[in-house]
Design an enzyme around this catalytic site. Structure first.
Site, PDB file in Angstrom:
ATOM      1  N   PRO A 168       0.704   8.223   9.034  1.00 53.59           N
ATOM      2  CA  PRO A 168       0.108   7.468  10.142  1.00 53.59           C
ATOM      3  C   PRO A 168      -1.139   8.153  10.703  1.00 53.59           C
ATOM      4  CG  PRO A 168       2.321   8.277  10.729  1.00 53.59           C
ATOM      5  CD  PRO A 168       2.079   8.642   9.306  1.00 53.59           C
ATOM      6  N   GLU A 172      10.535  13.093   7.776  1.00 51.82           N
ATOM      7  CA  GLU A 172       9.891  14.273   8.335  1.00 51.82           C
ATOM      8  C   GLU A 172       8.388  14.263   8.052  1.00 51.82           C
ATOM      9  OE1 GLU A 172      12.953  15.942   6.005  1.00 51.82           O
ATOM     10  OE2 GLU A 172      12.325  14.019   5.257  1.00 51.82           O
ATOM     11  N   ASP A 195     -10.012 -15.145  -0.462  1.00 52.18           N
ATOM     12  CA  ASP A 195      -9.170 -14.338   0.425  1.00 52.18           C
ATOM     13  C   ASP A 195      -9.808 -14.122   1.788  1.00 52.18           C
ATOM     14  OD1 ASP A 195      -7.205 -13.779  -1.358  1.00 52.18           O
ATOM     15  OD2 ASP A 195      -7.886 -11.755  -1.843  1.00 52.18           O
ATOM     16  N   ARG A 237      -3.494  -6.712  -7.275  1.00 54.23           N
ATOM     17  CA  ARG A 237      -3.924  -8.118  -7.345  1.00 54.23           C
ATOM     18  C   ARG A 237      -5.431  -8.257  -7.570  1.00 54.23           C
ATOM     19  NH1 ARG A 237      -5.821 -10.253  -2.721  1.00 54.23           N
ATOM     20  NH2 ARG A 237      -5.079 -12.387  -2.990  1.00 54.23           N
TER      21      ARG A 237
HETATM   22  N1  ADE Z   1       4.184   6.879   6.976  1.00 57.54           N
HETATM   23  C1  ADE Z   1       4.791   6.519   8.136  1.00 57.54           C
HETATM   24  N2  ADE Z   1       4.076   5.616   8.808  1.00 57.54           N
HETATM   25  C2  ADE Z   1       2.962   5.361   8.050  1.00 57.54           C
HETATM   26  C3  ADE Z   1       1.831   4.514   8.203  1.00 57.54           C
HETATM   27  N3  ADE Z   1       1.662   3.740   9.269  1.00 57.54           N
HETATM   28  N4  ADE Z   1       0.901   4.531   7.227  1.00 57.54           N
HETATM   29  C4  ADE Z   1       1.050   5.333   6.141  1.00 57.54           C
HETATM   30  N5  ADE Z   1       2.082   6.149   5.951  1.00 57.54           N
HETATM   31  C5  ADE Z   1       3.042   6.166   6.889  1.00 57.54           C
END
Ligand code: ADE
Length: 220
Positions: free
Chosen positions: A86, A113, A164, A150
């Site tokens: 994230p 983790e 798209d 794709r």
């Molecule tokens: N791992 C946990 N959340 C994530 C996200 N939003 N993007 C990429 N990998 C992740």
């Protein structure tokens, strides 16, 4: 193209690989997907892959050794190594297009983790699929693989992705199918007219209007 996915939960990918367009893309050899459980690269007793964080605190941290060994085992000069987190740069269609030109993607998935920060010395980039936290990188790996596959030659008709959302920086135009009236809701008349020039013009304007209404940020 080849995609290698490093994960602790390879079974999560079985549905993804065995259905619909992705299944067909694999059968047609448009893409080769390799799923590797990086636990097998742990040299610790009972193949432990995580440990407690230095400095203390809750949760566990993925150890470097199994991840780095797995990356080294699959990496070639053509590979692009991507860490799913994230904290990464936010993924979008432009990035999907870019990745679709790579020969080999290595997608590294954590689970529960976090990663030991020093993993950044062994990857080319970090990608996030959005500002929310998932239990692991497996769903992001599927999302990225799907959006890239794709776009590969022979997977879907080129016309399909030329329409798209995001292809030309706009959302897709609205689509309709039969019946022409459903519970009083009508299909725009121009689409029933058979006049292709007018249909094209309407679609262009409708895509622009929809983008203005919902995603002004795409026009800026
Ligand atoms: N791992 C946990 N959340 C994530 C996200 N939003 N993007 C990429 N990998 C992740």
């Amino acid at each position: 193209m080849k995609i290698t996915i490093l994960t602790l939960f390879p079974d999560m990918f079985s549905g993804f690989l065995s259905e619909s367009i992705i299944k067909r893309a694999i059968e047609r050899r448009c893409v080769d997907i390799e799923i590797i459980n990086f636990r097998k690269y742990s040299t610790l007793n009972n193949h432990q892959v995580d440990d407690t964080p230095y400095g203390g605190g809750a949760g566990m941290v993925l150890r470097l050794e199994p991840l780095v060994s797995a990356i080294r085992a699959v990496k070639t000069p053509d590979s692009r190594v991507i860490l799913l987190t994230p904290a990464g740069k936010k993924y979008d269609q432009e990035k999907a297009r870019l990745l679709s030109t790579c020969k080999h993607l290595i997608l590294v998935c954590g689970h529960y983790e976090g990663f030991d920060e020093r993993i950044l010395h062994y990857v080319d980039e970090e990608i996030s699929i959005g500002d929310y936290v998932l239990t692991g990188g497996e769903i992001p790996a599927m999302a990225i693989s799907d959006s890239v596959i794709r776009l590969l030659d022979g997977v879907i008709k080129k016309e399909s992705f030329e329409n798209d959302s995001f292809y030309d920086g706009l959302l897709d135009y609205p689509q309709y199918t039969k019946p022409a009236v459903f519970e009083g809701h009508e299909v725009p008349q121009v689409l029933l007219s058979g006049d292709h020039q007018n249909v094209d013009k309407w679609r262009e304007e409708a895509a622009l209007l929809k983008t203005k209404e919902r995603r002004k940020d795409l026009l800026e």
